[in-house]
Design a protein around this motif. Structure first.
Motif, PDB file in Angstrom:
ATOM      1  N   SER A  84       0.844  -1.207   0.000  1.00  0.00           N
ATOM      2  CA  SER A  84       0.000   0.000   0.000  1.00  0.00           C
ATOM      3  C   SER A  84       0.873   1.248   0.000  1.00  0.00           C
ATOM      4  O   SER A  84       0.590   2.213  -0.717  1.00  0.00           O
ATOM      5  CB  SER A  84      -0.922   0.019   1.217  1.00  0.00           C
ATOM      6  OG  SER A  84      -1.894  -0.988   1.126  1.00  0.00           O
ATOM      7  N   PHE A  85       1.925   1.232   0.818  1.00  0.00           N
ATOM      8  CA  PHE A  85       2.824   2.374   0.869  1.00  0.00           C
ATOM      9  C   PHE A  85       3.409   2.664  -0.513  1.00  0.00           C
ATOM     10  O   PHE A  85       3.403   3.811  -0.967  1.00  0.00           O
ATOM     11  CB  PHE A  85       3.965   2.136   1.864  1.00  0.00           C
ATOM     12  CG  PHE A  85       5.062   3.164   1.771  1.00  0.00           C
ATOM     13  CD1 PHE A  85       4.914   4.403   2.373  1.00  0.00           C
ATOM     14  CD2 PHE A  85       6.223   2.907   1.055  1.00  0.00           C
ATOM     15  CE1 PHE A  85       5.912   5.366   2.276  1.00  0.00           C
ATOM     16  CE2 PHE A  85       7.222   3.860   0.950  1.00  0.00           C
ATOM     17  CZ  PHE A  85       7.065   5.086   1.569  1.00  0.00           C
ATOM     18  N   ASP A  86       3.901   1.624  -1.185  1.00  0.00           N
ATOM     19  CA  ASP A  86       4.521   1.810  -2.498  1.00  0.00           C
ATOM     20  C   ASP A  86       3.529   2.405  -3.501  1.00  0.00           C
ATOM     21  O   ASP A  86       3.880   3.309  -4.267  1.00  0.00           O
ATOM     22  CB  ASP A  86       5.069   0.482  -3.029  1.00  0.00           C
ATOM     23  CG  ASP A  86       6.261  -0.021  -2.236  1.00  0.00           C
ATOM     24  OD1 ASP A  86       6.902   0.782  -1.516  1.00  0.00           O
ATOM     25  OD2 ASP A  86       6.557  -1.240  -2.325  1.00  0.00           O
ATOM     26  N   SER A  87       2.302   1.916  -3.467  1.00  0.00           N
ATOM     27  CA  SER A  87       1.278   2.407  -4.382  1.00  0.00           C
ATOM     28  C   SER A  87       0.965   3.891  -4.137  1.00  0.00           C
ATOM     29  O   SER A  87       0.957   4.701  -5.069  1.00  0.00           O
ATOM     30  CB  SER A  87       0.013   1.567  -4.215  1.00  0.00           C
ATOM     31  OG  SER A  87      -1.047   2.111  -4.953  1.00  0.00           O
ATOM     32  N   TYR A  88       0.715   4.233  -2.876  1.00  0.00           N
ATOM     33  CA  TYR A  88       0.381   5.622  -2.549  1.00  0.00           C
ATOM     34  C   TYR A  88       1.588   6.546  -2.713  1.00  0.00           C
ATOM     35  O   TYR A  88       1.443   7.698  -3.116  1.00  0.00           O
ATOM     36  CB  TYR A  88      -0.190   5.725  -1.139  1.00  0.00           C
ATOM     37  CG  TYR A  88      -1.600   5.203  -1.031  1.00  0.00           C
ATOM     38  CD1 TYR A  88      -2.660   5.869  -1.631  1.00  0.00           C
ATOM     39  CD2 TYR A  88      -1.878   4.038  -0.329  1.00  0.00           C
ATOM     40  CE1 TYR A  88      -3.957   5.395  -1.536  1.00  0.00           C
ATOM     41  CE2 TYR A  88      -3.171   3.556  -0.223  1.00  0.00           C
ATOM     42  CZ  TYR A  88      -4.208   4.237  -0.840  1.00  0.00           C
ATOM     43  OH  TYR A  88      -5.489   3.767  -0.741  1.00  0.00           O
ATOM     44  N   GLN A  89       2.769   6.052  -2.424  1.00  0.00           N
ATOM     45  CA  GLN A  89       3.987   6.849  -2.592  1.00  0.00           C
ATOM     46  C   GLN A  89       4.173   7.221  -4.060  1.00  0.00           C
ATOM     47  O   GLN A  89       4.495   8.366  -4.385  1.00  0.00           O
ATOM     48  CB  GLN A  89       5.208   6.059  -2.079  1.00  0.00           C
ATOM     49  CG  GLN A  89       6.544   6.677  -2.388  1.00  0.00           C
ATOM     50  CD  GLN A  89       6.850   7.906  -1.557  1.00  0.00           C
ATOM     51  OE1 GLN A  89       6.140   8.244  -0.631  1.00  0.00           O
ATOM     52  NE2 GLN A  89       7.921   8.575  -1.883  1.00  0.00           N
ATOM     53  N   ALA A  90       3.951   6.253  -4.955  1.00  0.00           N
ATOM     54  CA  ALA A  90       4.078   6.531  -6.386  1.00  0.00           C
ATOM     55  C   ALA A  90       3.062   7.586  -6.826  1.00  0.00           C
ATOM     56  O   ALA A  90       3.394   8.505  -7.594  1.00  0.00           O
ATOM     57  CB  ALA A  90       3.890   5.243  -7.186  1.00  0.00           C
TER      58      ALA A  90
END
Length: 145
Positions: A84-90
């Motif tokens: 989730s972090f990677d998705s929202y960070q992108a």
């Protein structure tokens, strides 16, 4: 109308530091403040405070504070779900890059176009921060239950 435009400009200035790939050189922020902001990792959306000439209102400062809180919540999400972090960070970085691109040309386009485009950038970050807050809440509640 000028007050609303000033608030919107202050809000967009708060968004200028999102993209890490390209350094942004503000025409409003003094070079010393830009260098100071570059030395502070972990707060990409709020690169620096606007120059005193911009005279930010408490509304603009609240928006910058909200973006900083959003970034902290995104960072906290990493502890609960790396995916989730990677998705929202992108997505966070993409919105920042788009905003920076717009800010580079903002002064060379008409006020009528700015009045149409600026709310879109403001909405994008507010909507993303809402989704980050909601997802983080779900992850924390799921772990507690």
């Amino acid at each position: 109308m000028k007050k609303i435009t000033g608030i919107a400009v202050a809000s967009l200035l708060a968004l200028t530091g999102c993209a890490k790939q390209q350094p942004v050189h503000s025409l409003v922020t003094p070079p010393a403040a830009e260098q100071q902001a570059a030395e502070q990792p972990g707060t990409p959306f709020v690169a620096s405070e606007p120059a005193p000439a911009a005279a930010p209102s408490s509304f603009g400062e609240d928006r910058a504070s909200n973006i900083q809180q959003c970034r902290k919540e995104l960072d906290a999400m990493r502890l609960y779900s790396q995916a989730s972090f990677d998705s929202y960070q992108a997505e966070f970085q993409k919105i920042g890059a788009q905003t920076n691109k717009y800010l580079q040309i903002k002064d060379s386009i008409g006020a009528d176009i700015n009045d149409l485009v600026m709310p879109r950038y403001q909405f994008q970050i507010r909507e993303l921060c809402f989704r980050i807050k909601t997802r983080l809440s779900q992850l924390i509640i799921r772990q507690a239950g």
